[in-house]
Scaffold this motif. Structure first.
Motif, PDB file in Angstrom:
ATOM      1  N   THR A 223       0.818  -1.208   0.000  1.00  0.00           N
ATOM      2  CA  THR A 223       0.000   0.000   0.000  1.00  0.00           C
ATOM      3  C   THR A 223       0.853   1.260   0.000  1.00  0.00           C
ATOM      4  O   THR A 223       2.041   1.235   0.331  1.00  0.00           O
ATOM      5  CB  THR A 223      -0.926   0.045   1.225  1.00  0.00           C
TER       6      THR A 223
ATOM      7  N   TRP B 164      -0.572   6.360   4.399  1.00  0.00           N
ATOM      8  CA  TRP B 164      -1.895   6.769   4.894  1.00  0.00           C
ATOM      9  C   TRP B 164      -3.017   5.769   4.593  1.00  0.00           C
ATOM     10  O   TRP B 164      -4.081   5.848   5.154  1.00  0.00           O
ATOM     11  CB  TRP B 164      -2.301   8.150   4.354  1.00  0.00           C
ATOM     12  N   HIS B 165      -2.788   4.831   3.693  1.00  0.00           N
ATOM     13  CA  HIS B 165      -3.843   3.937   3.208  1.00  0.00           C
ATOM     14  C   HIS B 165      -3.707   2.540   3.809  1.00  0.00           C
ATOM     15  O   HIS B 165      -2.625   1.948   3.771  1.00  0.00           O
ATOM     16  CB  HIS B 165      -3.778   3.805   1.681  1.00  0.00           C
TER      17      HIS B 165
ATOM     18  N   LEU C 161      -8.859   0.076   1.543  1.00  0.00           N
ATOM     19  CA  LEU C 161      -9.152   1.177   0.629  1.00  0.00           C
ATOM     20  C   LEU C 161      -8.846   0.812  -0.826  1.00  0.00           C
ATOM     21  O   LEU C 161      -9.257   1.526  -1.746  1.00  0.00           O
ATOM     22  CB  LEU C 161      -8.378   2.426   1.041  1.00  0.00           C
ATOM     23  N   TYR C 162      -8.132  -0.275  -1.018  1.00  0.00           N
ATOM     24  CA  TYR C 162      -7.791  -0.745  -2.364  1.00  0.00           C
ATOM     25  C   TYR C 162      -8.712  -1.879  -2.823  1.00  0.00           C
ATOM     26  O   TYR C 162      -8.401  -2.580  -3.789  1.00  0.00           O
ATOM     27  CB  TYR C 162      -6.345  -1.227  -2.400  1.00  0.00           C
TER      28      TYR C 162
ATOM     29  N   THR D 204      -7.215  15.773   0.422  1.00  0.00           N
ATOM     30  CA  THR D 204      -6.978  14.561  -0.350  1.00  0.00           C
ATOM     31  C   THR D 204      -7.913  14.420  -1.550  1.00  0.00           C
ATOM     32  O   THR D 204      -7.581  13.727  -2.514  1.00  0.00           O
ATOM     33  CB  THR D 204      -7.114  13.319   0.547  1.00  0.00           C
TER      34      THR D 204
ATOM     35  N   LEU E 291      -8.532   7.682   6.009  1.00  0.00           N
ATOM     36  CA  LEU E 291      -7.074   7.638   5.980  1.00  0.00           C
ATOM     37  C   LEU E 291      -6.530   7.715   7.392  1.00  0.00           C
ATOM     38  O   LEU E 291      -7.079   8.390   8.261  1.00  0.00           O
ATOM     39  CB  LEU E 291      -6.521   8.794   5.150  1.00  0.00           C
TER      40      LEU E 291
ATOM     41  N   SER F 233      -5.088   7.624  -7.793  1.00  0.00           N
ATOM     42  CA  SER F 233      -5.821   6.457  -7.305  1.00  0.00           C
ATOM     43  C   SER F 233      -6.631   5.793  -8.417  1.00  0.00           C
ATOM     44  O   SER F 233      -7.865   5.738  -8.366  1.00  0.00           O
ATOM     45  CB  SER F 233      -6.750   6.875  -6.155  1.00  0.00           C
TER      46      SER F 233
END
Length: 253
Positions: free
Chosen positions: A22, A25-26, A30-31, A153, A173, A232
């Motif tokens: 990753t 922050w992630h 989130l993916y 962001t 995040l 992203s």
């Protein structure tokens, strides 16, 4: 050290295992559009959570060790591995791959490709902060001595993502350990292992010209792919991102 790990798929085919690293922050969830998309194409995927996300690591060693263990676990089973990295994850994945290329191991398993998805491909001895001339970016805030907070962001990470998806994400995040951005790269995997750099042309976090520069460094074993996307693409164009990754692994899409 706590290791949260998301497993997608099972290694029941000849396809390589994708170890996903990753960005800062992630957390892995989130993916999900990207990881689920890879799962649907029957790639086994391992996506460990990095200790620096939400942590106060003094350097990137804890992050590297987590990814290195994930690689070692797959290699010990004779599996081929592709290391897929996003953003800061490029620093971690590069260091973690040292000694694990299939060419070096001369066995059934090993790392066969590095994929830098708008990720930092740094040479040995350089840190992420070196690349920024040691100047924190305007969208970083310092809530304490040990961590950075990402702000604005929606424009930096998610400028091409549907606002209904992007707007709530800032709250999801975590804080990011400052120390990892100071860590000097220990291994430039892209010099020794076949690599793909996926340039995101609308990226507001890592400008296109910086990505292209990294993908064209002397000694690099890069092929270059382009996505018309921001930082992203796993949220804005998830299936196109999956197809580009499959192409990089030389699987017809």
């Amino acid at each position: 050290m706590k290791l949260d790990q998301i497993m997608f798929g099972t290694n029941t085919t000849a396809k390589p295992t994708i170890i996903f690293v990753t960005g800062a922050w992630h957390k892995p969830q989130l993916y999900a559009p990207l990881l689920d998309g890879l799962k649907k194409t029957r790639f086994p995927v391992v996506a460990p959570a990095l200790p620096s996300v939400g942590g106060t690591c003094e350097n990137f060693n804890e992050d590297v060790n987590v990814i290195r263990k994930a690689i070692a676990d797959e290699v010990s089973q004779g599996n081929e591995v592709v290391v897929l990295m996003h953003s800061y994850g490029g620093v971690v994945g590069s260091a973690a791959a040292q000694g694990y290329s299939k060419q070096e191991l001369r066995s059934g398993g090993g790392v066969i490709r590095m994929i830098y998805l708008t990720a930092f491909a740094l040479d040995v001895g350089l840190s992420l902060m070196d690349g920024l001339n040691n100047n924190p970016l305007p969208w970083w805030r310092s809530p304490n001595d040990k961590q950075w907070q990402a702000v604005n962001t929606s424009q930096v990470f998610y400028n091409d993502v549907d606002p209904e998806i992007a707007d709530p994400l800032e709250a999801q995040l975590d804080l990011q350990a400052k120390g990892v951005f100071e860590s000097k790269q220990t291994y430039a995997a892209w010099k020794y292992i076949d690599s793909t750099y996926i340039v995101c042309e609308q990226d507001n976090a890592i400008p296109k010209q910086a990505q292209v520069h990294m993908a064209n460094q002397p000694g690099g074993k890069f092929t270059i792919e382009y996505l018309d996307a921001g930082h992203s693409p796993f949220l804005s164009i998830p299936m196109q991102t999956v197809d580009t990754i499959r192409k990089a692994i030389w699987e017809p899409v």
